[in-house]
Scaffold this motif. Structure first.
Motif, PDB file in Angstrom:
ATOM      1  N   THR A 234      -6.808   9.003  30.995  1.00  0.00           N
ATOM      2  CA  THR A 234      -6.905   8.358  29.694  1.00  0.00           C
ATOM      3  C   THR A 234      -5.917   7.208  29.614  1.00  0.00           C
ATOM      4  O   THR A 234      -4.924   7.172  30.351  1.00  0.00           O
ATOM      5  N   LEU A 235      -6.177   6.276  28.710  1.00  0.00           N
ATOM      6  CA  LEU A 235      -5.342   5.089  28.624  1.00  0.00           C
ATOM      7  C   LEU A 235      -3.930   5.420  28.181  1.00  0.00           C
ATOM      8  O   LEU A 235      -2.950   4.947  28.777  1.00  0.00           O
ATOM      9  N   ILE A 236      -3.781   6.251  27.156  1.00  0.00           N
ATOM     10  CA  ILE A 236      -2.449   6.552  26.647  1.00  0.00           C
ATOM     11  C   ILE A 236      -1.623   7.284  27.687  1.00  0.00           C
ATOM     12  O   ILE A 236      -0.418   7.048  27.847  1.00  0.00           O
ATOM     13  N   PHE A 237      -2.263   8.190  28.430  1.00  0.00           N
ATOM     14  CA  PHE A 237      -1.538   8.918  29.479  1.00  0.00           C
ATOM     15  C   PHE A 237      -1.085   7.952  30.578  1.00  0.00           C
ATOM     16  O   PHE A 237       0.054   8.038  31.064  1.00  0.00           O
ATOM     17  N   SER A 238      -1.980   7.040  30.987  1.00  0.00           N
ATOM     18  CA  SER A 238      -1.614   6.091  32.043  1.00  0.00           C
ATOM     19  C   SER A 238      -0.488   5.167  31.594  1.00  0.00           C
ATOM     20  O   SER A 238       0.386   4.817  32.391  1.00  0.00           O
ATOM     21  N   ILE A 239      -0.500   4.783  30.322  1.00  0.00           N
ATOM     22  CA  ILE A 239       0.579   3.922  29.813  1.00  0.00           C
ATOM     23  C   ILE A 239       1.914   4.676  29.825  1.00  0.00           C
ATOM     24  O   ILE A 239       2.957   4.130  30.232  1.00  0.00           O
ATOM     25  N   MET A 240       1.900   5.958  29.403  1.00  0.00           N
ATOM     26  CA  MET A 240       3.115   6.761  29.406  1.00  0.00           C
ATOM     27  C   MET A 240       3.621   6.971  30.839  1.00  0.00           C
ATOM     28  O   MET A 240       4.837   6.876  31.100  1.00  0.00           O
ATOM     29  N   ALA A 241       2.702   7.224  31.748  1.00  0.00           N
ATOM     30  CA  ALA A 241       3.102   7.425  33.142  1.00  0.00           C
ATOM     31  C   ALA A 241       3.697   6.152  33.728  1.00  0.00           C
ATOM     32  O   ALA A 241       4.709   6.180  34.434  1.00  0.00           O
ATOM     33  N   PHE A 242       3.064   4.990  33.428  1.00  0.00           N
ATOM     34  CA  PHE A 242       3.568   3.722  33.938  1.00  0.00           C
ATOM     35  C   PHE A 242       4.932   3.390  33.334  1.00  0.00           C
ATOM     36  O   PHE A 242       5.849   2.926  34.050  1.00  0.00           O
ATOM     37  N   ALA A 243       5.090   3.631  32.056  1.00  0.00           N
ATOM     38  CA  ALA A 243       6.375   3.342  31.402  1.00  0.00           C
ATOM     39  C   ALA A 243       7.489   4.219  31.988  1.00  0.00           C
ATOM     40  O   ALA A 243       8.604   3.743  32.259  1.00  0.00           O
ATOM     41  N   TYR A 244       7.192   5.511  32.184  1.00  0.00           N
ATOM     42  CA  TYR A 244       8.189   6.414  32.776  1.00  0.00           C
ATOM     43  C   TYR A 244       8.561   5.945  34.188  1.00  0.00           C
ATOM     44  O   TYR A 244       9.749   5.889  34.552  1.00  0.00           O
ATOM     45  N   THR A 245       7.554   5.589  34.971  1.00  0.00           N
ATOM     46  CA  THR A 245       7.810   5.197  36.357  1.00  0.00           C
ATOM     47  C   THR A 245       8.613   3.905  36.423  1.00  0.00           C
ATOM     48  O   THR A 245       9.529   3.778  37.241  1.00  0.00           O
ATOM     49  N   VAL A 246       8.275   2.935  35.573  1.00  0.00           N
ATOM     50  CA  VAL A 246       9.014   1.670  35.569  1.00  0.00           C
ATOM     51  C   VAL A 246      10.467   1.901  35.176  1.00  0.00           C
ATOM     52  O   VAL A 246      11.393   1.321  35.766  1.00  0.00           O
ATOM     53  N   LEU A 247      10.698   2.784  34.191  1.00  0.00           N
ATOM     54  CA  LEU A 247      12.061   3.073  33.759  1.00  0.00           C
ATOM     55  C   LEU A 247      12.904   3.612  34.916  1.00  0.00           C
ATOM     56  O   LEU A 247      13.996   3.101  35.201  1.00  0.00           O
ATOM     57  N   VAL A 248      12.391   4.636  35.578  1.00  0.00           N
ATOM     58  CA  VAL A 248      13.158   5.243  36.671  1.00  0.00           C
ATOM     59  C   VAL A 248      13.248   4.293  37.858  1.00  0.00           C
ATOM     60  O   VAL A 248      14.285   4.208  38.529  1.00  0.00           O
ATOM     61  N   PHE A 249      12.172   3.515  38.102  1.00  0.00           N
ATOM     62  CA  PHE A 249      12.167   2.585  39.230  1.00  0.00           C
ATOM     63  C   PHE A 249      13.219   1.493  39.062  1.00  0.00           C
ATOM     64  O   PHE A 249      13.942   1.159  40.018  1.00  0.00           O
ATOM     65  N   VAL A 250      13.322   0.951  37.876  1.00  0.00           N
ATOM     66  CA  VAL A 250      14.313  -0.109  37.629  1.00  0.00           C
ATOM     67  C   VAL A 250      15.730   0.426  37.832  1.00  0.00           C
ATOM     68  O   VAL A 250      16.588  -0.237  38.438  1.00  0.00           O
ATOM     69  N   ILE A 251      15.980   1.653  37.361  1.00  0.00           N
ATOM     70  CA  ILE A 251      17.320   2.229  37.517  1.00  0.00           C
ATOM     71  C   ILE A 251      17.627   2.498  38.985  1.00  0.00           C
ATOM     72  O   ILE A 251      18.713   2.154  39.486  1.00  0.00           O
ATOM     73  N   GLU A 252      16.667   3.095  39.683  1.00  0.00           N
ATOM     74  CA  GLU A 252      16.906   3.446  41.086  1.00  0.00           C
ATOM     75  C   GLU A 252      16.981   2.212  41.989  1.00  0.00           C
ATOM     76  O   GLU A 252      17.796   2.169  42.913  1.00  0.00           O
TER      77      GLU A 252
END
Length: 788
Positions: free
Chosen positions: A525-543
């Motif tokens: 679903t769109l909302i799930f994919s947006i949440m997953a992408f936002a979570y991944t970008v957050l952790v990716f930028v930090i790491e």
């Protein structure tokens, strides 16, 4: 006496031997010092005699023989050597003094021969003093201790409770077989014999007599064995016989209820309770043996619960199980291993009784009360094994914590089923169990960083969350599709980043991937994919950009970000029903531009500024995949705008490394020329360009490659040869394919332009050839001038 007492006696014997050997060593040291003193006295005596002989040889100092006798006695005093310490050494090795034999030679017989000859008259006229033989050095010989089985045995009083015991491993095994195993086999054979005798007379007896006879024999056997066991606790035969009698008593209760039906279920469980209390009373000393016996009866009685069919028996039977389980836990609490094993048995019985109630009943007051009580008990066990280390040392156990969590989940589900609770409540309960286990693991790691069981806890908790996610997707899909799971996962990822613990970082990454896979299984679903992408970008930028200290996590989150970006763009296209021509473009262009951005900002470099070759190769591989995807988008699309977007996208990706190619070797310049040539040919084909137009454009591109190949800064022979070959192919294509009898202006112009371009190629080669010749002549002139 049990094996533990025998081991204690052996330990006491070994300690006594060590003490005895230490005392022997001390006495040996004192004896050696006495021997040294005797030797020193003997040496002094010899020195005195030597001086005496020298004085005797001087004529001016000659004296009557009678005067030397008192002096000899004065300069040779008898050493006071005490013989008592040598005679009182009782330990090994023992030294026994051998009495010296009387000798006719004087004490100074080892003096130089000339002194002995000079002293001959004196020795013949004057007898040797009677005390001279006492100066002889004592001779000692070692007395070997008495041995048995090549082992030194020192028998200490009270070291063993009975004679004949020896701390020998082989004999201990033999003793165990003879005393324990044979007694158990004997009791089994006797019990079988009694059954066979009973089978002969049972057909002639009534039920009452049979029941009376069973209890009489079993109780009588138990009483006799218990009396003898108390009288002779070291005799394991009576212990095994007592266990046999207790087992017969339990079987008598079961036979009375099942076969003869002389008592009801309540009566049977009352008798089992009395039996269990009696066994636990005996278990105070014989812990392991009677723990096995009592738990065997406990488990069998719980299995008997599958036969209940009345709701009135739910709570009485639960009371029996709680009393028996609590009594067992209390009796076996002191020993850590027995305590944990008993917890395991009690949890298994709770889970089994939960299954009994779920199979036979659907609800009711007694059902709900029973599940409330069992859930509380399972929760207590789970909390004890997860947070137990904060109460007492070494109480926690990840293995029993898992068992407690599983039992708690089973009982909690049964309770929710009885209450008719919504599915969301069940999922939340399971989620809370996993959160508590995760918190306990974090607290334990902070208290004990060297926790050896941390990996097992990490694995089973991660699996637990994965199972909860699957259950949530199946029962509360609406809530799961919101992507709220990533909000719950973010604290774990941030804690791993804050603490620097890679285990929690990888756990968060694995769970994030599992959640995405579960959602993809049912349709993203769109909302799930947006949440997953936002979570991944957050952790990716930090790491990748803030910490940048773990290459593996950096790459893993980068790939995961690319995947989530593609999934999100696909979900957007599906949500808004975008046409297939633009779907591929919208999916590939953002991912390709993200990879291009990573190449421009030097994603491959670490904190020290050094480039990692493996990361750089991965970025280049993704860039090539992006260009291939762009070419595929161009070929598979019929829309001019989509083709244009894909063309710009492909050229952009091809130009990312253009500077590096131009500054590199000839092979890299050739690679750049081939890339742009393929893009140019694909674009001409996608826009349906006329053959002669395509030939002119490609020929013009070939001339550009030749010019660049001749340049001083970016020149490369490989690029010039590539351009020349490409131009020749175009000329052949003009002559063989593009030549037609159609007299059109376009054909004429194309041929004219192509001819001019070919002359241009010739002029370029002549120009650079003349320039090279001039430079060679100038170089030769300068060389000649220098020589002159």
């Amino acid at each position: 006496m049990g094996q533990i007492e025998e081991l204690e006696n052996e330990l006491s014997s070994i300690q006594a031997q060590v003490n005895n050997i230490q005392a022997s060593l001390n006495k040996t040291r004192s004896m050696v010092s006495l021997i040294k003193q005797s030797q020193s006295s003997h040496v002094a005596q010899l020195q005195t005699q030597s001086r005496y002989m020298q004085q005797k040889q001087q004529p001016q100092q000659a004296q009557p023989q009678s005067q030397f006798n008192p002096q000899y006695q004065q300069v040779n005093p008898q050493p006071q050597i005490q013989q008592t310490p040598y005679q009182q050494v009782p330990t090994t090795p023992q030294y026994r003094q051998v009495q010296p034999q009387a000798q006719a030679q004087p004490q100074y017989q080892n003096v130089h021969p000339q002194y002995q000859q000079a002293n001959q008259p004196y020795n013949q006229t004057q007898p040797r003093p009677a005390q001279a033989t006492q100066y002889q050095q004592p001779v000692y010989r070692t007395v070997q201790p008495q041995q048995s089985n090549n082992r030194q045995v020192v028998v200490q009083p009270g070291a063993y409770n009975h004679a004949g015991s020896k701390p020998n491993t082989s004999e201990s095994a033999e003793s165990w077989i003879g005393k324990h195993l044979m007694s158990i086999m004997a009791s089994v054979l006797i019990f079988v014999a009694l059954i066979l005798f009973a089978s002969l007379i049972i057909p002639y007896l009534s039920d009452g007599i049979k029941i009376t006879l069973m209890f009489t024999v079993s109780l009588g056997l138990s009483a006799f064995a218990y009396f003898m066991h108390r009288k002779k606790p070291d005799n394991t035969f009576y212990t095994a016989l007592l266990a046999c009698g207790i087992g017969c008593s339990y079987i008598s209760i079961l036979v009375t209820r099942i076969s003869f039906e002389a008592i009801g279920d309540i009566g049977m469980y009352v008798l089992m309770l009395v039996w269990g209390i009696a066994v636990l009373f005996l278990a105070r000393k014989e812990n392991w043996l009677f723990q096995i016996i009592s738990n065997a009866g406990f488990v069998i009685s719980s299995i008997m619960a599958f036969g209940i069919d009345s709701e009135k028996l739910i709570l009485p039977l639960l009371a029996y199980l709680i009393i028996m389980g609590g009594a067992h836990q209390f009796i076996f609490w002191k020993n850590s291993l027995q305590r944990k094993l008993q917890f395991g048995v009690n949890l298994a019985i709770l889970a089994q009784y939960t299954a009994v109630l779920r199979v036979h009943f659907d609800g009711g007051a007694a059902y709900i009360i029973a599940f409330v009580i069992m859930s509380i008990l399972a929760l207590a066990a789970f909390l004890y094994f997860t947070f137990g280390d904060f109460i007492c040392e070494k109480a926690s156990s990840p293995y029993f914590a898992l068992a407690g969590a599983a039992t708690l989940a089973i009982t909690y589900y049964g309770l929710m089923n009885g209450l008719g609770a919504p599915d969301m409540a069940r999922v939340c309960g399971l989620l809370v169990i996993g959160v508590l286990a995760e918190v306990a693991m974090i607290m334990t790691d902070r208290k004990n960083p060297d926790n050896e069981d941390a990996l097992f806890s990490l694995i089973w908790i991660s699996i637990w969350f994965s199972i909860v996610a699957i259950i949530a997707f199946n029962y509360v899909e609406t809530y799961y599709n919101t992507g709220i799971v990533y909000l719950l996962l973010a604290p774990l990822a941030l804690w791993g980043i804050k603490s620097g613990n890679k285990c929690y970082k990888w756990q968060a990454f694995a769970l994030a991937a599992v959640f995405a896979l579960i959602e993809m299984w049912g349709g993203m679903t769109l909302i799930f994919s947006i949440m997953a992408f936002a979570y991944t970008v957050l952790v990716f930028v930090i790491e990748a950009f803030i910490l940048n200290n773990t290459k593996e996590l950096k790459l893993s989150y980068y790939i995961f970000t690319m995947v989530n970006l593609l999934i999100m763009m696909n979900a957007i296209c599906g949500k808004y029903e975008i046409a297939d021509d633009y779907r591929l473009v919208l999916m590939s262009v953002p991912a390709g531009l993200l990879n291009a951005a990573m190449m421009l900002i030097h994603f491959d470099r670490d904190n020290s500024g050094e480039s990692d070759l493996s990361i750089l190769k991965l970025l280049n591989a993704f860039n090539i995949i992006g260009m291939i995807t762009g070419l595929y988008d161009m070929l598979s699309s019929d829309n001019a705008i989509a083709i244009g977007i894909s063309l710009v996208f492909t050229v952009t990706l091809a130009s990312i490394n253009l500077k590096h190619h131009m500054e590199g070797k000839g092979e890299e310049k050739l690679y750049a020329g081939i890339k742009y040539g393929i893009i140019l040919i694909t674009a001409l084909f996608c826009y349906d360009a006329k053959g002669y137009i395509a030939s002119v454009v490609i020929l013009a591109y070939a001339i550009v490659c030749i010019i660049i190949g001749f340049s001083k800064r970016f020149g490369a022979k490989e690029l010039r040869v590539y351009g020349l070959i490409l131009s020749m192919i175009c000329v052949v294509k003009f002559i063989m394919i593009d030549t037609t009898y159609e007299n059109t202006l376009g054909h004429a112009l194309s041929f004219l332009i192509s001819g001019i371009l070919c002359f241009a190629i010739s002029a370029i080669y002549n120009h650079f050839a003349k320039q090279d010749l001039t430079e060679d002549n100038n170089t030769a002139d300068r060389s000649s001038s220098g020589q002159l």
